[in-house]
Design an enzyme around this catalytic site. Structure first.
Site, mmCIF file in Angstrom:
data_model
loop_
_atom_site.group_PDB
_atom_site.id
_atom_site.type_symbol
_atom_site.label_atom_id
_atom_site.label_comp_id
_atom_site.label_asym_id
_atom_site.label_seq_id
_atom_site.Cartn_x
_atom_site.Cartn_y
_atom_site.Cartn_z
ATOM 1 N N GLU A 1 0.847 -1.197 0.000
ATOM 2 C CA GLU A 1 0.000 0.000 0.000
ATOM 3 C C GLU A 1 0.877 1.241 0.000
ATOM 4 O O GLU A 1 2.007 1.209 0.501
ATOM 5 C CB GLU A 1 -0.893 -0.029 1.258
ATOM 6 N N GLU B 1 -12.520 -2.560 2.437
ATOM 7 C CA GLU B 1 -13.181 -2.289 3.714
ATOM 8 C C GLU B 1 -14.283 -1.245 3.506
ATOM 9 O O GLU B 1 -14.325 -0.210 4.189
ATOM 10 C CB GLU B 1 -12.163 -1.857 4.773
ATOM 11 N N GLU C 1 -5.908 -9.257 3.751
ATOM 12 C CA GLU C 1 -5.123 -8.515 4.742
ATOM 13 C C GLU C 1 -5.058 -9.369 5.995
ATOM 14 O O GLU C 1 -6.086 -9.621 6.630
ATOM 15 C CB GLU C 1 -5.739 -7.143 5.061
HETATM 16 O O1 AHR Z 1 -2.936 -2.503 6.227
HETATM 17 C C1 AHR Z 1 -3.259 -1.281 6.815
HETATM 18 C C2 AHR Z 1 -4.744 -0.938 6.707
HETATM 19 O O2 AHR Z 1 -5.501 -1.867 7.432
HETATM 20 C C3 AHR Z 1 -5.335 -0.993 5.332
HETATM 21 O O3 AHR Z 1 -5.120 0.159 4.610
HETATM 22 C C4 AHR Z 1 -6.794 -1.167 5.617
HETATM 23 O O4 AHR Z 1 -7.477 -1.836 4.604
HETATM 24 C C5 AHR Z 1 -6.808 -1.924 6.912
HETATM 25 O O5 AHR Z 1 -7.691 -1.393 7.827
#
Ligand code: AHR
Length: 578
Positions: free
Chosen positions: A102, A248, A382
């Protein structure tokens, strides 16, 4: 009533008296017992040396009846394990070893991208050391550009000669230079040999914007967007193997209700098309919907809603995956330290991480109701440990160290995904470099491989191998109030027919003797690697990079029996030669 205080070489027999309760675990050189309602762990040799103390302690709660020397085998019993290779079943999809990058902290900038003018050796701006390290992991796919970042990202800011400079409000409010954009990401994938898992903006973007990005990426015909891509340096259409539709969306991605999200999902899956000619019949792009973020009722409700809609879907929309996010955090905000902790924090975190099993089972069961043929994959895109930020770092950058505990945590989660391989066909650890449970940490020109990196490396042979069931009962490892399975194991047959075995010894104090009986295979030898370190919180640093690194290990093989010793707090992977 009698109770015994056992160690590998000695048994003390006592009569129960007053508040004294039973010995609850023992073995090897340690004895664990409870006395007057409190739990103790003592190195037995220390107990023996301190015999008067021991006597006093025991006599305080019980009357000593006898002491005897016993054979070590009474306590350090071998774990009997059986593997039948002829029972090989479901393929372990290599995509469960996926990564996540990210635009967050130094995950992309400095971690991957240093720019072509950097003194750090690079190829078109991408660090050569990182590429070499990741190639060894055979990374199947990388999820990008977020995360929460994805729902504020406009792809046009990251193409062409003049990049638009924006902000990154989610992660520290820092400047986002957009020098790493679509072409740089695809170049990076090309260099490491991975596939693209692109997350499109559902929160603040539009279906048209996402559709145009995919056309820009994948169209082979000379559309205006395809020509723009060519003008920016890439004539041929790119491959996009997976498309995440939002991130999310129940939280940072727009705080949507399931119904609102579903209305968006249907539009995006219809109009955001992949035009790459090589992805029309075979290897079609997988469309992944936002799924649950936990195990509570609200998350079951979310999974139910999406899967019910999927079951009743019209011809005009479809999905191939449902995402699930689950971090090992303990409680929010993250407060466990990533370094400088002891056995209590070690055992607690492992207890939390094993909740992944229930979570996967629970959501898989809901999915089974609406999709008994398991066409929709559960995509754990994730996962990983989320600890308190390292002191002195920007809290928005999610910087943490990575210890032996994380290696064990990674192995346990990978095992869970592999065990659920019929439903879990993709997973992405968060995150690849410098963020949360990273594979690699960097500091300017320096780079260090984490214990988690080594687990991913040791598990490479499990990519696309066929899952083989393993049966064993290794008992429990107990620390204070925490009770955990002592051992975990995974077996698989690779595409060449070779058997691979992975073992995790969760017990930080005791080694484990495994005696495996192998069926469906004539074994001649077995060897591999084991990963452990001096302490549960041992880490690799830029100055001491080899504290937690794999070392060779071999097993004794005789006929259908394989004997192996697992060091305390270790992950071991061996292959069996026929
Ligand atoms: O990985 C960090 C964050 O955690 C991501 O951006 C989000 O999708 C999650 O809440």
């Amino acid at each position: 009533m009698l109770f015994t205080l056992n160690s590998g070489s000695r048994t003390t027999v006592c009569k129960r008296k007053g508040e004294l309760s039973a010995v609850w675990a023992s073995g090897g050189s340690f004895a664990k017992y409870s006395l007057l309602g409190r739990r103790f762990t003592r190195r037995f040799t220390a107990l023996r040396q301190k015999a008067p103390f021991v006597r006093r302690a025991l006599l305080f709660g019980c009357t000593l009846i006898a002491e005897a020397t016993i054979a070590p085998a009474v306590v350090a019993q071998k774990v009997q394990l059986s593997v039948d290779v002829s029972k090989a079943s479901v393929k372990i999809d290599r995509n469960i070893f996926g990564q996540f990058a990210e635009h967050l902290g130094h995950g992309v900038y400095e971690g991957i991208w240093v720019g072509p003018d950097s003194t750090i050796p690079n190829t078109r701006g991408i660090r050569n050391d990182i590429v070499a390290a990741l190639r060894a992991l055979k990374v199947p796919n990388v999820r990008w550009p977020g995360g929460c970042f994805a729902d504020e990202y406009h792809w046009r800011t990251g193409i062409g000669a003049q990049r638009v400079v924006t902000l990154n409000p989610n992660w520290g409010g820092v400047i986002e230079p957009n020098t790493f954009g679509t072409h740089e990401f695809m170049d990076f994938l090309d260099q490491i040999g991975a596939e693209a898992y692109i997350s499109v903006n559902v929160g603040s973007g539009t279906p048209r914007e996402a559709a145009e990005w995919l056309e820009y990426l994948t169209a082979a015909q000379p559309t205006t967007l395809a020509k723009e891509r060519a003008a920016n340096g890439h004539q041929a259409p790119y491959r996009v193997s997976s498309l995440g539709i939002g991130n999310e969306s129940w939280g940072c991605g727009g705080n949507m209700t399931p119904d609102y999200y579903l209305s968006q999902l249907k539009i995006y899956t219809r109009f955001v098309r992949n035009f790459n000619p090589s992805q029309q019949d075979k290897q079609q792009m997988l469309k992944i919907a936002v799924g649950p973020g936990g195990s509570e009722t609200e998350w079951a409700y979310w999974t139910e809603a999406v899967m019910r809609a999927y079951q009743n879907r019209q011809w005009s929309w479809d999905i191939n995956g449902l995402s699930m996010h689950s971090y090992t955090v303990g409680h929010w905000p993250p407060s466990f330290a990533s370094v400088g902790f002891g056995e209590t924090e070690y055992s607690k975190i492992l207890k939390f991480t094993l909740e992944m099993e229930d979570l996967v089972s629970k959501h898989s069961a809901i999915m089974d109701k609406y999709d008994p043929q398991k066409k929709v994959a559960l995509v754990v895109d994730e996962w990983g440990a989320w600890y308190a930020p390292l002191p002195g770092t920007n809290p928005g950058f999610l910087v943490q160290q990575n210890s032996l505990r994380d290696a064990i945590l990674a192995a346990l989660n990978l095992n869970i995904f592999a065990h659920h391989g019929d439903r879990v066909r993709m997973a992405n650890i968060a995150q690849m470099i410098n963020v949360l449970q990273a594979m690699i940490l960097t500091d300017k020109e320096k780079m260090v491989l984490t214990p988690t990196y080594y687990v991913f490396k040791m598990y490479v042979p499990f990519q696309e191998a066929t899952f083989v069931p393993v049966a064993f009962d290794a008992g429990t490892y107990v620390h204070g109030e925490i009770s955990l399975p002592r051992m975990d194991a995974l077996a698989a047959k690779d595409t060449a027919g070779k058997l691979w075995l992975a073992f995790t010894n969760l017990d930080p104090n005791q080694s484990i003797e495994v005696e495996a009986s192998l069926a469906g295979i004539i074994a001649r030898s077995a060897a591999g690697e084991t990963l452990t370190g001096p302490k549960v919180d041992s880490v690799n640093t830029f100055d001491a990079a080899k504290t937690v690194v794999p070392k060779p290990i071999s097993a004794k093989v005789e006929g259908r029996k394989l004997d192996l010793t697992l060091e305390p707090k270790s992950v071991t992977v061996i292959s069996v030669e026929q």
